[in-house]
Design a protein around this motif. Structure first.
Motif, PDB file in Angstrom:
ATOM      1  N   ASN A 266       0.838  -1.191   0.000  1.00  0.00           N
ATOM      2  CA  ASN A 266       0.000   0.000   0.000  1.00  0.00           C
ATOM      3  C   ASN A 266       0.878   1.247   0.000  1.00  0.00           C
ATOM      4  N   GLY A 267       0.243   2.349  -0.412  1.00  0.00           N
ATOM      5  CA  GLY A 267       0.971   3.604  -0.461  1.00  0.00           C
ATOM      6  C   GLY A 267       0.062   4.759  -0.804  1.00  0.00           C
ATOM      7  N   VAL A 268       0.661   5.814  -1.304  1.00  0.00           N
ATOM      8  CA  VAL A 268      -0.085   7.032  -1.643  1.00  0.00           C
ATOM      9  C   VAL A 268       0.343   7.531  -3.015  1.00  0.00           C
ATOM     10  N   ILE A 269      -0.511   8.371  -3.572  1.00  0.00           N
ATOM     11  CA  ILE A 269      -0.225   9.048  -4.825  1.00  0.00           C
ATOM     12  C   ILE A 269      -0.880  10.422  -4.722  1.00  0.00           C
ATOM     13  N   THR A 270      -0.298  11.423  -5.348  1.00  0.00           N
ATOM     14  CA  THR A 270      -0.749  12.800  -5.170  1.00  0.00           C
ATOM     15  C   THR A 270      -1.580  13.285  -6.356  1.00  0.00           C
ATOM     16  N   LEU A 271      -2.616  14.022  -6.031  1.00  0.00           N
ATOM     17  CA  LEU A 271      -3.379  14.706  -7.067  1.00  0.00           C
ATOM     18  C   LEU A 271      -2.561  15.871  -7.596  1.00  0.00           C
ATOM     19  N   LYS A 272      -2.661  16.120  -8.873  1.00  0.00           N
ATOM     20  CA  LYS A 272      -2.003  17.280  -9.485  1.00  0.00           C
ATOM     21  C   LYS A 272      -2.970  18.465  -9.514  1.00  0.00           C
ATOM     22  N   GLY A 273      -4.254  18.162  -9.579  1.00  0.00           N
ATOM     23  CA  GLY A 273      -5.283  19.190  -9.584  1.00  0.00           C
ATOM     24  C   GLY A 273      -6.641  18.562  -9.777  1.00  0.00           C
ATOM     25  N   GLY A 274      -7.675  19.370  -9.611  1.00  0.00           N
ATOM     26  CA  GLY A 274      -9.014  18.863  -9.825  1.00  0.00           C
ATOM     27  C   GLY A 274     -10.070  19.816  -9.324  1.00  0.00           C
ATOM     28  N   ARG A 275     -11.302  19.516  -9.683  1.00  0.00           N
ATOM     29  CA  ARG A 275     -12.415  20.319  -9.194  1.00  0.00           C
ATOM     30  C   ARG A 275     -13.676  19.471  -9.152  1.00  0.00           C
ATOM     31  N   LEU A 276     -14.548  19.862  -8.251  1.00  0.00           N
ATOM     32  CA  LEU A 276     -15.886  19.296  -8.163  1.00  0.00           C
ATOM     33  C   LEU A 276     -16.856  20.360  -8.633  1.00  0.00           C
ATOM     34  N   GLU A 277     -17.920  19.943  -9.286  1.00  0.00           N
ATOM     35  CA  GLU A 277     -18.928  20.885  -9.771  1.00  0.00           C
ATOM     36  C   GLU A 277     -20.250  20.578  -9.078  1.00  0.00           C
ATOM     37  N   MET A 278     -20.826  21.623  -8.488  1.00  0.00           N
ATOM     38  CA  MET A 278     -22.073  21.507  -7.759  1.00  0.00           C
ATOM     39  C   MET A 278     -23.127  22.392  -8.423  1.00  0.00           C
ATOM     40  N   GLU A 279     -24.368  21.962  -8.324  1.00  0.00           N
ATOM     41  CA  GLU A 279     -25.476  22.761  -8.834  1.00  0.00           C
ATOM     42  C   GLU A 279     -26.654  22.552  -7.895  1.00  0.00           C
ATOM     43  N   ASP A 280     -27.157  23.633  -7.335  1.00  0.00           N
ATOM     44  CA  ASP A 280     -28.261  23.567  -6.375  1.00  0.00           C
ATOM     45  C   ASP A 280     -27.953  22.595  -5.240  1.00  0.00           C
ATOM     46  N   GLY A 281     -26.719  22.625  -4.748  1.00  0.00           N
ATOM     47  CA  GLY A 281     -26.324  21.783  -3.631  1.00  0.00           C
ATOM     48  C   GLY A 281     -26.087  20.330  -3.974  1.00  0.00           C
ATOM     49  N   GLN A 282     -26.127  19.974  -5.250  1.00  0.00           N
ATOM     50  CA  GLN A 282     -25.921  18.590  -5.682  1.00  0.00           C
ATOM     51  C   GLN A 282     -24.651  18.471  -6.524  1.00  0.00           C
ATOM     52  N   LEU A 283     -23.934  17.390  -6.343  1.00  0.00           N
ATOM     53  CA  LEU A 283     -22.775  17.108  -7.186  1.00  0.00           C
ATOM     54  C   LEU A 283     -23.264  16.807  -8.601  1.00  0.00           C
ATOM     55  N   VAL A 284     -22.664  17.481  -9.594  1.00  0.00           N
ATOM     56  CA  VAL A 284     -23.062  17.240 -10.985  1.00  0.00           C
ATOM     57  C   VAL A 284     -21.876  16.904 -11.894  1.00  0.00           C
ATOM     58  N   GLY A 285     -20.646  17.097 -11.411  1.00  0.00           N
ATOM     59  CA  GLY A 285     -19.501  16.799 -12.262  1.00  0.00           C
ATOM     60  C   GLY A 285     -18.187  17.009 -11.540  1.00  0.00           C
ATOM     61  N   GLY A 286     -17.130  16.779 -12.282  1.00  0.00           N
ATOM     62  CA  GLY A 286     -15.800  16.975 -11.735  1.00  0.00           C
ATOM     63  C   GLY A 286     -14.752  16.415 -12.670  1.00  0.00           C
ATOM     64  N   ILE A 287     -13.533  16.868 -12.468  1.00  0.00           N
ATOM     65  CA  ILE A 287     -12.397  16.367 -13.236  1.00  0.00           C
ATOM     66  C   ILE A 287     -11.169  16.401 -12.334  1.00  0.00           C
ATOM     67  N   PHE A 288     -10.325  15.375 -12.458  1.00  0.00           N
ATOM     68  CA  PHE A 288      -9.157  15.245 -11.593  1.00  0.00           C
ATOM     69  C   PHE A 288      -7.967  14.761 -12.399  1.00  0.00           C
TER      70      PHE A 288
END
Length: 189
Positions: free
Chosen positions: A41-63
């Motif tokens: 086991n181990g770890v890996i780092t995110l380089k970047g990303g975002r979550l997209e919300m609409e009216d308090g609901q998750l609707v998308g994202g990219i990482f």
């Protein structure tokens, strides 16, 4: 009339979505790979990303995941370095040629308060596959916190080393195709 048109245009163009940028420092991705004789086991780092919300609901994202940051946590010294080097080599993830992997949420299906079935496309080594998993997504103090446990079949991404799906007679040298990611994201506007 003009105001209605502007609001309608914003909705159609996706501008109504609120974008939350992932904090690389506060987020984590842990991995576990298994073989006949044990696991690592181990770890890996995110380089970047975002979550997209609409009216308090998750609707998308990219990482984007920085594949060059693969680290092992259960070994030390020379063995740790050997495993990390092997995982980064062309036998596994070929990070020199493929330094990043990406995941794009194509659909987030609400399953109850703060719970979603996530459907998306993950790209590793220029191979893209659809995956599905469950996630918990909650907002607190203006931040979005999301957690998920994801299982990925490495053989679908041309990561074949030690795979019983491609090689016979590996015996106790077999490395299972599935590996697990435990993801914890913190994102804010």
């Amino acid at each position: 009339m003009i105001k209605t048109f502007i609001i309608l245009a914003a909705l159609l163009s996706g501008e109504a979505k609120e974008k939350y940028n992932v904090s690389i420092e506060e987020s984590s991705v842990e991995w576990t790979g298994r073989k006949v004789t044990g696991q690592h086991n181990g770890v890996i780092t995110l380089k970047g990303g975002r979550l997209e919300m609409e009216d308090g609901q998750l609707v998308g994202g990219i990482f984007t995941i920085d594949m060059t940051t693969i680290q092992n946590k259960d070994l030390s010294d020379e063995m740790k370095g050997k495993l990390e080097g092997h995982l980064k080599s062309s036998d596994f993830f070929g990070v020199e040629k493929y330094p990043t992997a990406t995941f794009v949420i194509t659909k987030a299906v609400p399953q109850g308060p703060g719970k979603y079935k996530i459907i998306g496309n993950i790209t590793i080594k220029e191979n893209t596959e659809e995956i599905q998993f469950n996630a918990d997504v909650n907002e607190k103090d203006g931040k979005i916190m999301a957690t998920a446990d994801i299982t990925i079949d490495r053989s679908k991404f041309d990561v074949r080393y030690g795979s019983g799906s491609f090689f016979d007679n590996l015996g106790d040298k077999t490395i299972y195709d599935d590996f697990d990611l435990s993801v914890s994201l913190v994102a804010s506007k």
